[in-house]
Design an enzyme around this catalytic site. Structure first.
Site, short mmCIF file in Angstrom:
data_model
loop_
_atom_site.label_atom_id
_atom_site.label_comp_id
_atom_site.label_asym_id
_atom_site.label_seq_id
_atom_site.Cartn_x
_atom_site.Cartn_y
_atom_site.Cartn_z
N HIS A 1 0.87 -1.18 0.00
CA HIS A 1 0.00 0.00 0.00
C HIS A 1 0.91 1.24 0.00
O HIS A 1 2.03 1.20 0.52
CB HIS A 1 -0.83 -0.06 1.29
CG HIS A 1 -1.89 0.98 1.42
ND1 HIS A 1 -1.63 2.27 1.83
CD2 HIS A 1 -3.23 0.92 1.23
CE1 HIS A 1 -2.76 2.95 1.89
NE2 HIS A 1 -3.75 2.16 1.52
N ASP B 1 3.27 -4.92 7.71
CA ASP B 1 2.05 -4.12 7.66
C ASP B 1 0.88 -5.10 7.74
O ASP B 1 0.57 -5.81 6.78
CB ASP B 1 2.03 -3.32 6.35
CG ASP B 1 0.71 -2.59 6.14
OD1 ASP B 1 -0.21 -2.77 6.94
OD2 ASP B 1 0.61 -1.83 5.15
N GLN C 1 -4.25 -5.27 6.60
CA GLN C 1 -5.25 -6.10 5.90
C GLN C 1 -5.31 -7.52 6.43
O GLN C 1 -6.10 -8.32 5.94
CB GLN C 1 -4.94 -6.15 4.40
CG GLN C 1 -5.21 -4.86 3.67
CD GLN C 1 -6.69 -4.46 3.67
OE1 GLN C 1 -7.57 -5.29 3.87
NE2 GLN C 1 -6.96 -3.20 3.46
N LYS D 1 -9.97 -1.12 10.88
CA LYS D 1 -10.17 -2.26 9.98
C LYS D 1 -10.51 -3.53 10.76
O LYS D 1 -10.71 -4.59 10.18
CB LYS D 1 -8.93 -2.48 9.12
CG LYS D 1 -8.72 -1.34 8.09
CD LYS D 1 -7.64 -1.69 7.13
CE LYS D 1 -7.12 -0.49 6.36
NZ LYS D 1 -7.90 -0.16 5.18
N CYS E 1 -4.79 2.80 -3.62
CA CYS E 1 -3.54 3.25 -2.98
C CYS E 1 -2.43 2.23 -3.21
O CYS E 1 -1.64 1.93 -2.29
CB CYS E 1 -3.71 3.49 -1.48
SG CYS E 1 -4.93 4.73 -1.09
N1 PMP Z 1 -1.57 -0.73 4.57
C1 PMP Z 1 -2.52 -1.46 3.97
C2 PMP Z 1 -2.17 -2.81 3.46
C3 PMP Z 1 -3.82 -0.96 3.87
O1 PMP Z 1 -4.76 -1.68 3.26
C4 PMP Z 1 -4.11 0.31 4.40
C5 PMP Z 1 -5.52 0.89 4.32
N2 PMP Z 1 -6.16 0.75 3.12
C6 PMP Z 1 -3.08 1.02 5.00
C7 PMP Z 1 -1.84 0.47 5.07
C8 PMP Z 1 -3.32 2.38 5.57
O2 PMP Z 1 -4.18 2.28 6.65
P1 PMP Z 1 -4.72 3.60 7.37
O3 PMP Z 1 -5.36 4.41 6.28
O4 PMP Z 1 -5.67 3.09 8.37
O5 PMP Z 1 -3.53 4.28 7.94
#
Ligand code: PMP
Length: 399
Positions: free
Chosen positions: A114, A191, A194, A217, A356
Protein backbone atom coordinates in the site's frame (compact mmCIF):
# COMPACT_ATOMS: atom_id res chain seq x y z
CA UNK A 1 -24.87 -18.13 10.56
CA UNK A 2 -23.42 -14.66 10.35
CA UNK A 3 -23.09 -11.74 12.75
CA UNK A 4 -25.13 -9.07 10.97
CA UNK A 5 -27.43 -8.53 13.95
CA UNK A 6 -24.45 -7.49 16.09
CA UNK A 7 -23.86 -4.48 13.82
CA UNK A 8 -26.50 -1.72 14.29
CA UNK A 9 -25.74 0.00 10.99
CA UNK A 10 -27.47 -2.84 9.15
CA UNK A 11 -30.75 -2.31 11.00
CA UNK A 12 -30.58 1.42 10.27
CA UNK A 13 -29.73 1.43 6.59
CA UNK A 14 -30.04 -0.87 3.62
CA UNK A 15 -26.52 -1.68 2.45
CA UNK A 16 -24.73 -4.66 0.98
CA UNK A 17 -21.42 -3.66 2.47
CA UNK A 18 -18.55 -5.27 0.58
CA UNK A 19 -15.89 -2.78 1.58
CA UNK A 20 -14.57 -4.09 4.89
CA UNK A 21 -11.02 -3.97 3.52
CA UNK A 22 -11.40 -0.16 3.45
CA UNK A 23 -12.98 0.04 6.88
CA UNK A 24 -15.03 -2.39 8.93
CA UNK A 25 -18.46 -1.70 10.35
CA UNK A 26 -18.67 -1.48 14.15
CA UNK A 27 -20.44 -3.93 16.44
CA UNK A 28 -22.86 -2.68 19.09
CA UNK A 29 -20.50 -3.63 21.92
CA UNK A 30 -17.90 -1.24 20.50
CA UNK A 31 -20.42 1.57 19.97
CA UNK A 32 -21.74 1.11 23.51
CA UNK A 33 -18.20 1.26 24.86
CA UNK A 34 -17.59 4.68 23.28
CA UNK A 35 -20.58 6.08 25.15
CA UNK A 36 -19.73 4.27 28.37
CA UNK A 37 -16.18 5.65 28.28
CA UNK A 38 -17.32 9.26 28.02
CA UNK A 39 -20.24 8.85 30.40
CA UNK A 40 -18.26 7.19 33.16
CA UNK A 41 -14.53 7.56 32.83
CA UNK A 42 -13.31 10.45 30.72
CA UNK A 43 -10.14 12.13 31.99
CA UNK A 44 -6.69 12.99 30.63
CA UNK A 45 -4.41 10.03 31.39
CA UNK A 46 -1.11 10.62 33.16
CA UNK A 47 -1.86 14.29 33.79
CA UNK A 48 -3.42 14.42 37.17
CA UNK A 49 -3.82 12.71 40.46
CA UNK A 50 -7.60 12.92 40.48
CA UNK A 51 -9.73 9.81 40.05
CA UNK A 52 -10.77 10.33 36.44
CA UNK A 53 -7.24 10.93 35.22
CA UNK A 54 -5.97 7.90 37.11
CA UNK A 55 -8.86 5.81 35.79
CA UNK A 56 -8.15 6.88 32.21
CA UNK A 57 -4.48 5.94 32.70
CA UNK A 58 -5.45 2.53 33.99
CA UNK A 59 -7.88 1.97 31.07
CA UNK A 60 -5.09 2.85 28.66
CA UNK A 61 -2.77 0.35 30.37
CA UNK A 62 -5.46 -2.35 30.27
CA UNK A 63 -5.97 -1.75 26.56
CA UNK A 64 -2.22 -1.96 25.96
CA UNK A 65 -2.09 -5.26 27.83
CA UNK A 66 -5.01 -6.54 25.75
CA UNK A 67 -3.16 -5.70 22.50
CA UNK A 68 0.00 -7.27 23.92
CA UNK A 69 -1.83 -10.54 24.49
CA UNK A 70 -3.60 -10.35 21.13
CA UNK A 71 -0.31 -10.22 19.19
CA UNK A 72 1.67 -12.09 21.86
CA UNK A 73 4.25 -9.36 22.39
CA UNK A 74 6.73 -10.06 25.17
CA UNK A 75 6.11 -6.75 26.95
CA UNK A 76 3.21 -4.28 27.07
CA UNK A 77 5.57 -1.33 26.50
CA UNK A 78 6.37 -2.74 23.06
CA UNK A 79 2.83 -1.74 22.06
CA UNK A 80 2.67 1.91 21.01
CA UNK A 81 -0.68 3.52 20.27
CA UNK A 82 -0.85 5.65 17.14
CA UNK A 83 -3.58 7.07 14.96
CA UNK A 84 -3.46 4.36 12.28
CA UNK A 85 -1.19 2.17 10.17
CA UNK A 86 0.05 5.18 8.23
CA UNK A 87 1.24 6.95 11.38
CA UNK A 88 2.78 3.72 12.68
CA UNK A 89 4.85 3.29 9.51
CA UNK A 90 5.84 6.96 9.56
CA UNK A 91 6.96 6.54 13.16
CA UNK A 92 9.32 3.74 12.12
CA UNK A 93 10.47 5.55 8.97
CA UNK A 94 11.20 8.83 10.79
CA UNK A 95 12.87 7.35 13.84
CA UNK A 96 14.47 4.08 12.76
CA UNK A 97 14.82 5.01 9.07
CA UNK A 98 16.25 8.48 9.49
CA UNK A 99 18.73 7.38 12.16
CA UNK A 100 19.87 3.92 11.17
CA UNK A 101 19.79 4.02 7.36
CA UNK A 102 22.71 5.66 5.57
CA UNK A 103 23.96 6.39 2.07
CA UNK A 104 23.95 3.30 -0.18
CA UNK A 105 22.00 1.23 2.34
CA UNK A 106 18.96 -0.56 0.93
CA UNK A 107 15.29 -0.58 1.80
CA UNK A 108 13.34 -3.50 0.34
CA UNK A 109 9.61 -3.16 -0.35
CA UNK A 110 6.98 -5.41 -1.86
CA UNK A 111 5.62 -4.16 -5.18
CA UNK A 112 2.16 -4.90 -3.78
CA UNK A 113 2.62 -2.63 -0.75
CA UNK A 114 0.00 0.00 0.00
CA UNK A 115 1.23 3.59 -0.56
CA UNK A 116 1.39 3.93 3.24
CA UNK A 117 4.25 1.41 3.16
CA UNK A 118 6.00 2.94 0.14
CA UNK A 119 5.86 6.74 0.37
CA UNK A 120 7.49 7.08 3.87
CA UNK A 121 10.36 4.88 2.64
CA UNK A 122 10.77 6.97 -0.51
CA UNK A 123 11.17 9.97 1.80
CA UNK A 124 13.83 8.18 3.88
CA UNK A 125 15.65 6.92 0.77
CA UNK A 126 15.79 10.44 -0.69
CA UNK A 127 16.95 12.06 2.53
CA UNK A 128 19.57 9.44 3.30
CA UNK A 129 20.61 8.65 -0.30
CA UNK A 130 19.65 5.03 0.27
CA UNK A 131 18.36 2.67 -2.44
CA UNK A 132 14.83 1.36 -2.76
CA UNK A 133 14.50 -2.14 -4.13
CA UNK A 134 11.21 -3.83 -4.99
CA UNK A 135 10.29 -7.49 -4.79
CA UNK A 136 7.90 -8.62 -7.51
CA UNK A 137 5.25 -11.33 -7.57
CA UNK A 138 5.01 -14.96 -8.54
CA UNK A 139 2.39 -15.86 -11.12
CA UNK A 140 -0.29 -16.39 -8.48
CA UNK A 141 0.24 -12.94 -6.93
CA UNK A 142 2.47 -13.87 -4.04
CA UNK A 143 5.62 -12.12 -2.89
CA UNK A 144 8.46 -13.87 -4.76
CA UNK A 145 10.87 -15.29 -2.19
CA UNK A 146 13.43 -16.12 -4.88
CA UNK A 147 13.42 -12.49 -5.97
CA UNK A 148 13.99 -11.48 -2.34
CA UNK A 149 16.90 -13.91 -2.01
CA UNK A 150 18.51 -12.49 -5.13
CA UNK A 151 18.07 -8.83 -4.13
CA UNK A 152 18.74 -8.78 -0.40
CA UNK A 153 22.30 -7.92 0.59
CA UNK A 154 24.45 -6.95 3.55
CA UNK A 155 23.42 -3.34 2.86
CA UNK A 156 19.72 -4.09 3.32
CA UNK A 157 18.57 -2.39 6.52
CA UNK A 158 14.85 -3.03 6.41
CA UNK A 159 12.30 -5.10 4.52
CA UNK A 160 8.81 -3.55 4.72
CA UNK A 161 5.92 -5.66 3.46
CA UNK A 162 2.18 -6.22 3.78
CA UNK A 163 1.02 -9.48 5.34
CA UNK A 164 -2.01 -9.39 3.02
CA UNK A 165 -2.22 -7.41 -0.23
CA UNK A 166 -5.01 -4.85 0.06
CA UNK A 167 -6.06 -5.05 -3.58
CA UNK A 168 -6.15 -8.82 -4.02
CA UNK A 169 -6.35 -10.28 -0.51
CA UNK A 170 -3.38 -12.56 -1.28
CA UNK A 171 -1.66 -13.75 1.90
CA UNK A 172 2.11 -13.22 1.83
CA UNK A 173 4.73 -15.64 3.22
CA UNK A 174 5.67 -13.42 6.15
CA UNK A 175 7.49 -16.02 8.19
CA UNK A 176 9.78 -16.96 5.30
CA UNK A 177 10.40 -13.29 4.43
CA UNK A 178 11.44 -12.60 8.02
CA UNK A 179 13.78 -15.60 8.08
CA UNK A 180 15.48 -14.50 4.87
CA UNK A 181 15.77 -10.87 6.05
CA UNK A 182 17.19 -11.88 9.42
CA UNK A 183 19.82 -14.06 7.76
CA UNK A 184 21.19 -10.75 6.39
CA UNK A 185 20.59 -8.87 9.66
CA UNK A 186 17.86 -6.73 8.07
CA UNK A 187 14.83 -5.77 10.13
CA UNK A 188 11.29 -6.49 8.96
CA UNK A 189 8.23 -4.26 9.25
CA UNK A 190 5.01 -6.21 8.79
CA UNK A 191 2.05 -4.12 7.66
CA UNK A 192 -0.84 -6.09 9.14
CA UNK A 193 -3.55 -3.57 8.18
CA UNK A 194 -5.25 -6.10 5.90
CA UNK A 195 -4.44 -9.26 7.81
CA UNK A 196 -5.30 -8.52 11.44
CA UNK A 197 -8.99 -9.24 11.01
CA UNK A 198 -8.37 -12.53 9.26
CA UNK A 199 -5.81 -14.60 11.13
CA UNK A 200 -3.76 -14.73 14.31
CA UNK A 201 -0.47 -12.82 14.47
CA UNK A 202 2.11 -13.93 16.99
CA UNK A 203 4.96 -11.43 16.86
CA UNK A 204 7.29 -13.66 18.86
CA UNK A 205 6.63 -16.70 16.74
CA UNK A 206 7.03 -14.62 13.57
CA UNK A 207 10.04 -12.85 15.08
CA UNK A 208 8.70 -9.61 13.53
CA UNK A 209 10.73 -6.51 14.39
CA UNK A 210 7.83 -4.14 13.76
CA UNK A 211 4.16 -4.92 13.19
CA UNK A 212 1.56 -2.25 12.52
CA UNK A 213 -2.21 -2.11 12.09
CA UNK A 214 -5.28 0.14 12.25
CA UNK A 215 -8.17 -0.28 14.67
CA UNK A 216 -10.79 0.80 12.14
CA UNK A 217 -10.17 -2.26 9.98
CA UNK A 218 -10.82 -4.63 12.90
CA UNK A 219 -14.21 -3.38 14.17
CA UNK A 220 -12.77 -0.53 16.31
CA UNK A 221 -13.33 3.18 15.58
CA UNK A 222 -11.16 5.33 13.33
CA UNK A 223 -8.28 7.17 14.97
CA UNK A 224 -6.53 4.37 16.83
CA UNK A 225 -3.67 2.25 15.53
CA UNK A 226 -0.80 0.18 16.82
CA UNK A 227 2.93 0.13 16.26
CA UNK A 228 4.56 -2.93 17.80
CA UNK A 229 8.35 -2.98 17.97
CA UNK A 230 10.88 -5.14 19.79
CA UNK A 231 11.98 -3.33 22.95
CA UNK A 232 15.68 -3.52 22.18
CA UNK A 233 15.08 -1.76 18.85
CA UNK A 234 12.57 0.80 20.21
CA UNK A 235 15.00 1.69 23.01
CA UNK A 236 17.59 2.73 20.43
CA UNK A 237 15.18 4.83 18.37
CA UNK A 238 14.69 8.54 19.18
CA UNK A 239 11.18 9.87 19.87
CA UNK A 240 8.80 10.67 17.03
CA UNK A 241 6.46 13.42 18.26
CA UNK A 242 7.97 15.82 20.78
CA UNK A 243 5.91 17.48 23.51
CA UNK A 244 3.99 16.71 26.66
CA UNK A 245 3.94 13.29 28.30
CA UNK A 246 6.90 11.88 26.37
CA UNK A 247 9.57 13.59 28.51
CA UNK A 248 11.40 12.87 31.73
CA UNK A 249 12.83 16.35 32.50
CA UNK A 250 12.67 19.58 30.56
CA UNK A 251 15.00 22.55 31.11
CA UNK A 252 15.18 25.73 29.04
CA UNK A 253 17.54 24.24 26.48
CA UNK A 254 17.33 20.46 26.86
CA UNK A 255 14.99 17.59 27.54
CA UNK A 256 15.38 13.98 28.47
CA UNK A 257 12.81 11.50 27.35
CA UNK A 258 10.47 9.07 29.04
CA UNK A 259 10.80 5.31 28.87
CA UNK A 260 8.65 3.18 26.58
CA UNK A 261 5.83 3.40 25.73
CA UNK A 262 5.51 7.13 26.63
CA UNK A 263 8.59 8.05 24.61
CA UNK A 264 6.55 7.44 21.46
CA UNK A 265 3.22 8.74 22.72
CA UNK A 266 3.57 12.52 22.80
CA UNK A 267 0.45 14.51 23.69
CA UNK A 268 -2.98 13.46 24.91
CA UNK A 269 -3.71 9.92 23.87
CA UNK A 270 -6.88 8.56 22.27
CA UNK A 271 -8.10 6.71 25.36
CA UNK A 272 -11.55 6.16 23.86
CA UNK A 273 -9.85 4.61 20.83
CA UNK A 274 -7.66 2.33 22.95
CA UNK A 275 -10.56 1.24 25.16
CA UNK A 276 -12.77 0.48 22.18
CA UNK A 277 -9.92 -1.27 20.36
CA UNK A 278 -9.77 -3.53 23.42
CA UNK A 279 -13.52 -4.14 23.08
CA UNK A 280 -13.13 -4.93 19.36
CA UNK A 281 -10.31 -7.37 20.10
CA UNK A 282 -12.45 -9.11 22.73
CA UNK A 283 -15.27 -9.31 20.16
CA UNK A 284 -12.94 -10.93 17.60
CA UNK A 285 -11.53 -13.35 20.17
CA UNK A 286 -14.99 -14.38 21.33
CA UNK A 287 -16.00 -15.30 17.79
CA UNK A 288 -12.58 -16.76 17.03
CA UNK A 289 -10.47 -16.52 13.91
CA UNK A 290 -11.51 -19.98 12.78
CA UNK A 291 -15.13 -18.92 12.44
CA UNK A 292 -14.25 -15.57 10.90
CA UNK A 293 -12.06 -17.23 8.27
CA UNK A 294 -14.69 -19.86 7.50
CA UNK A 295 -17.43 -17.26 6.92
CA UNK A 296 -15.19 -15.12 4.71
CA UNK A 297 -13.90 -18.09 2.76
CA UNK A 298 -17.37 -19.51 2.09
CA UNK A 299 -18.70 -16.15 0.93
CA UNK A 300 -15.67 -15.30 -1.22
CA UNK A 301 -15.75 -18.76 -2.84
CA UNK A 302 -19.45 -18.51 -3.52
CA UNK A 303 -19.05 -14.99 -4.95
CA UNK A 304 -16.17 -16.14 -7.13
CA UNK A 305 -18.25 -19.03 -8.43
CA UNK A 306 -20.99 -16.57 -9.42
CA UNK A 307 -18.56 -14.04 -10.89
CA UNK A 308 -16.90 -16.76 -12.96
CA UNK A 309 -20.27 -17.38 -14.64
CA UNK A 310 -20.24 -13.82 -16.00
CA UNK A 311 -18.12 -13.78 -19.16
CA UNK A 312 -17.90 -9.95 -19.07
CA UNK A 313 -16.14 -9.97 -15.68
CA UNK A 314 -12.50 -10.77 -14.99
CA UNK A 315 -10.98 -11.42 -11.57
CA UNK A 316 -7.35 -11.09 -10.49
CA UNK A 317 -5.18 -13.52 -8.52
CA UNK A 318 -8.06 -15.69 -7.39
CA UNK A 319 -6.56 -19.07 -8.32
CA UNK A 320 -4.17 -21.40 -6.49
CA UNK A 321 -3.24 -18.98 -3.76
CA UNK A 322 -4.19 -18.43 -0.12
CA UNK A 323 -6.41 -15.38 0.20
CA UNK A 324 -8.62 -13.52 2.64
CA UNK A 325 -12.24 -12.81 1.65
CA UNK A 326 -11.28 -10.26 -0.99
CA UNK A 327 -11.97 -10.36 -4.73
CA UNK A 328 -10.42 -7.89 -7.18
CA UNK A 329 -12.37 -7.71 -10.43
CA UNK A 330 -13.28 -5.63 -13.46
CA UNK A 331 -16.14 -5.53 -15.90
CA UNK A 332 -14.14 -5.80 -19.12
CA UNK A 333 -14.07 -2.47 -20.95
CA UNK A 334 -15.83 -0.45 -18.22
CA UNK A 335 -14.04 1.83 -15.75
CA UNK A 336 -14.15 0.53 -12.17
CA UNK A 337 -15.64 3.83 -10.90
CA UNK A 338 -18.57 3.45 -13.32
CA UNK A 339 -19.10 -0.11 -12.12
CA UNK A 340 -18.96 0.93 -8.46
CA UNK A 341 -21.37 3.80 -9.15
CA UNK A 342 -23.96 1.47 -10.68
CA UNK A 343 -23.45 -1.09 -7.90
CA UNK A 344 -24.05 1.67 -5.37
CA UNK A 345 -27.45 2.29 -6.93
CA UNK A 346 -28.18 -1.33 -5.87
CA UNK A 347 -26.87 -0.47 -2.38
CA UNK A 348 -23.81 -2.58 -3.00
CA UNK A 349 -20.66 -0.94 -1.61
CA UNK A 350 -17.40 -1.93 -3.30
CA UNK A 351 -14.13 -0.03 -3.55
CA UNK A 352 -12.93 1.07 -6.98
CA UNK A 353 -9.81 2.74 -8.38
CA UNK A 354 -6.12 2.09 -7.77
CA UNK A 355 -6.57 1.20 -4.09
CA UNK A 356 -3.54 3.25 -2.98
CA UNK A 357 -1.36 0.69 -4.73
CA UNK A 358 -0.29 2.36 -7.96
CA UNK A 359 3.04 0.49 -8.28
CA UNK A 360 1.16 -2.83 -8.03
CA UNK A 361 -1.46 -1.76 -10.57
CA UNK A 362 1.25 -0.65 -12.99
CA UNK A 363 3.13 -3.92 -12.45
CA UNK A 364 0.08 -6.08 -13.19
CA UNK A 365 -0.98 -3.82 -16.06
CA UNK A 366 -4.44 -3.03 -14.69
CA UNK A 367 -5.22 0.70 -14.49
CA UNK A 368 -7.97 0.31 -11.91
CA UNK A 369 -10.32 -2.33 -10.56
CA UNK A 370 -13.19 -3.00 -8.18
CA UNK A 371 -12.68 -4.83 -4.91
CA UNK A 372 -15.34 -6.74 -3.03
CA UNK A 373 -14.35 -7.70 0.52
CA UNK A 374 -16.42 -10.01 2.70
CA UNK A 375 -16.75 -10.11 6.46
CA UNK A 376 -18.78 -11.71 9.21
CA UNK A 377 -21.83 -9.50 8.62
CA UNK A 378 -22.21 -10.49 4.97
CA UNK A 379 -24.42 -13.22 3.58
CA UNK A 380 -25.53 -14.66 0.26
CA UNK A 381 -28.00 -11.84 -0.31
CA UNK A 382 -25.01 -9.51 -0.68
CA UNK A 383 -23.61 -11.77 -3.41
CA UNK A 384 -26.96 -11.91 -5.19
CA UNK A 385 -27.20 -8.10 -5.17
CA UNK A 386 -23.62 -7.81 -6.43
CA UNK A 387 -24.45 -10.07 -9.36
CA UNK A 388 -27.72 -8.22 -10.05
CA UNK A 389 -25.78 -4.95 -10.10
CA UNK A 390 -23.18 -6.36 -12.47
CA UNK A 391 -25.90 -7.56 -14.85
CA UNK A 392 -27.20 -3.99 -14.83
CA UNK A 393 -23.68 -2.76 -15.74
CA UNK A 394 -23.75 -5.19 -18.68
CA UNK A 395 -27.12 -3.81 -19.74
CA UNK A 396 -26.16 -0.12 -19.38
CA UNK A 397 -22.91 -0.52 -21.28
CA UNK A 398 -24.48 -2.89 -23.86
CA UNK A 399 -21.81 -5.53 -23.32
N1 PMP B 1 -1.57 -0.73 4.57
C1 PMP B 1 -2.52 -1.46 3.97
C2 PMP B 1 -2.17 -2.81 3.46
C3 PMP B 1 -3.82 -0.96 3.87
O1 PMP B 1 -4.76 -1.68 3.26
C4 PMP B 1 -4.11 0.31 4.40
C5 PMP B 1 -5.52 0.89 4.32
N2 PMP B 1 -6.16 0.75 3.12
C6 PMP B 1 -3.08 1.02 5.00
C7 PMP B 1 -1.84 0.47 5.07
C8 PMP B 1 -3.32 2.38 5.57
O2 PMP B 1 -4.18 2.28 6.65
P1 PMP B 1 -4.72 3.60 7.37
O3 PMP B 1 -5.36 4.41 6.28
O4 PMP B 1 -5.67 3.09 8.37
O5 PMP B 1 -3.53 4.28 7.94
Amino acid sequence: MNYKNKFPIFSNIENHYLDTAATSQKPKVVLDKIREYYEKYNGNPGRGSHKLSVEAQSLLSNARECVRKFINAKRAEEVIFTKNTTESINLVAYTYGMNFISENDEIILGISNHHANIVPWQFVAKQKKAKLKYIYLTENGQFDLEDLKSKISDRTKIVAISAVVNVTGVIQPIKEIIEIAHSKNALVLVDAAQSMLHFKHDVQELDADFLVFSGHKIFAPMGIGVMYGKKEILDKMPPFLYGGDMIEFVTEQESTFAQLPNKFEGGTQNVEGAVTLEEAIKFICEIGYEKIEKIEENLANKALEELNKLDFVETYFTKDVERTGVIAFNVIGVHSHDVAFILDSFDVAVRSGHHCAQPLMKYIGVASCCRASFSIYNDESDIQKLIEGLLKVKEVFKL
